[in-house]
Design a protein around this motif. Structure first.
Motif, mmCIF file in Angstrom:
data_model
loop_
_atom_site.group_PDB
_atom_site.id
_atom_site.type_symbol
_atom_site.label_atom_id
_atom_site.label_comp_id
_atom_site.label_asym_id
_atom_site.label_seq_id
_atom_site.Cartn_x
_atom_site.Cartn_y
_atom_site.Cartn_z
ATOM 1 N N THR A 7 0.855 -1.184 0.000
ATOM 2 C CA THR A 7 0.000 0.000 0.000
ATOM 3 C C THR A 7 0.892 1.235 0.000
ATOM 4 O O THR A 7 1.906 1.269 0.693
ATOM 5 N N ILE A 21 -1.766 3.814 -14.243
ATOM 6 C CA ILE A 21 -1.392 2.416 -13.973
ATOM 7 C C ILE A 21 -2.140 1.414 -14.838
ATOM 8 O O ILE A 21 -1.674 0.295 -15.005
ATOM 9 N N THR A 22 -3.273 1.793 -15.395
ATOM 10 C CA THR A 22 -4.022 0.846 -16.224
ATOM 11 C C THR A 22 -3.687 0.964 -17.705
ATOM 12 O O THR A 22 -4.237 0.222 -18.513
ATOM 13 N N ARG A 76 -10.849 0.355 -9.028
ATOM 14 C CA ARG A 76 -10.123 -0.913 -8.999
ATOM 15 C C ARG A 76 -9.868 -1.436 -10.408
ATOM 16 O O ARG A 76 -10.587 -1.106 -11.352
ATOM 17 N N SER A 91 -4.129 -7.161 -8.474
ATOM 18 C CA SER A 91 -5.212 -6.179 -8.430
ATOM 19 C C SER A 91 -4.725 -4.878 -7.813
ATOM 20 O O SER A 91 -3.807 -4.860 -6.989
ATOM 21 N N TYR A 92 -5.364 -3.799 -8.255
ATOM 22 C CA TYR A 92 -5.134 -2.472 -7.707
ATOM 23 C C TYR A 92 -6.451 -1.978 -7.138
ATOM 24 O O TYR A 92 -7.478 -2.071 -7.806
ATOM 25 N N LEU A 103 -3.222 3.702 -2.762
ATOM 26 C CA LEU A 103 -3.178 2.637 -3.761
ATOM 27 C C LEU A 103 -2.748 1.350 -3.070
ATOM 28 O O LEU A 103 -1.693 1.300 -2.432
ATOM 29 N N ARG A 104 -3.585 0.325 -3.188
ATOM 30 C CA ARG A 104 -3.246 -0.999 -2.641
ATOM 31 C C ARG A 104 -3.053 -1.940 -3.817
ATOM 32 O O ARG A 104 -3.920 -2.081 -4.673
ATOM 33 N N PHE A 105 -1.876 -2.556 -3.866
ATOM 34 C CA PHE A 105 -1.527 -3.511 -4.912
ATOM 35 C C PHE A 105 -1.411 -4.875 -4.253
ATOM 36 O O PHE A 105 -0.629 -5.049 -3.318
ATOM 37 N N LEU A 134 6.548 0.638 -6.845
ATOM 38 C CA LEU A 134 5.501 1.522 -6.334
ATOM 39 C C LEU A 134 6.093 2.846 -5.861
ATOM 40 O O LEU A 134 5.489 3.900 -6.044
#
Length: 159
Positions: A7, A21-22, A76, A91-92, A103-105, A134
């Motif tokens: 995170t 990021i996507t 997400r 997943s993000y 942001l949680r990866f 990150l």
């Protein structure tokens, strides 16, 4: 199977972080071991979109095919590795906070072939790399000036 979660807080709006990021074309900008990303499906990116990622790992070039499995801007995104020596799911999750975006990866992976023998080493390397990536992502996005992303290695002023 290995699992990990990271995170980080980025001082940018969730929509901006999500868009960056996507977009697979941005991955090599913030993940140093990624040397190439190619789309296998046309834009725009939607659930079901696929792309090939080439990464340097343990001195080898590793090619994997990813499929987008979840996409809910700007909250997400998730992908599943559908072909490659290391399979898994990543997943993000993004959450607006007063100072920007949390942001949680999270990911889980399962190695095969030569990487199965060294799975613990690969896991440790990837955990370290994702932490560093990150941090690099945070630096890149927080250094954005007028919406432009500086090139890697280019000096820039923080806003």
């Amino acid at each position: 199977m290995s699992r990990a979660e990271h995170t980080i807080t980025i001082r940018r709006p969730a929509g901006e972080v999500f868009a960056f990021i996507t977009d697979p074309a941005n991955t090599p900008l913030w993940q140093p071991s990624v040397v190439d990303v190619r789309r296998l499906t046309d834009a725009p990116i939607v659930a079901g979109s696929r792309f090939v990622e080439v990464r340097r790992l343990l001195g080898r070039s590793v090619e994997s095919v990813f499929e987008v499995t979840d996409l809910d801007p700007p909250h997400r995104s998730a992908v599943t590795v559908v072909d490659g020596p290391i399979t898994g799911h990543a997943s993000y999750a993004l959450r607006e906070i007063p100072d920007g975006t949390e942001l949680r990866f999270a990911y889980q992976m399962d190695a095969a072939g030569v990487f199965k023998v060294a799975e613990q080493l690969v896991t440790r390397l990837l955990v370290r790399e994702f932490d560093a990536s990150l941090g690099h992502l945070k630096d890149l996005l927080e250094a954005r000036i007028g919406g432009a992303t500086p090139s890697p290695g280019t000096p820039h002023d923080l806003p």
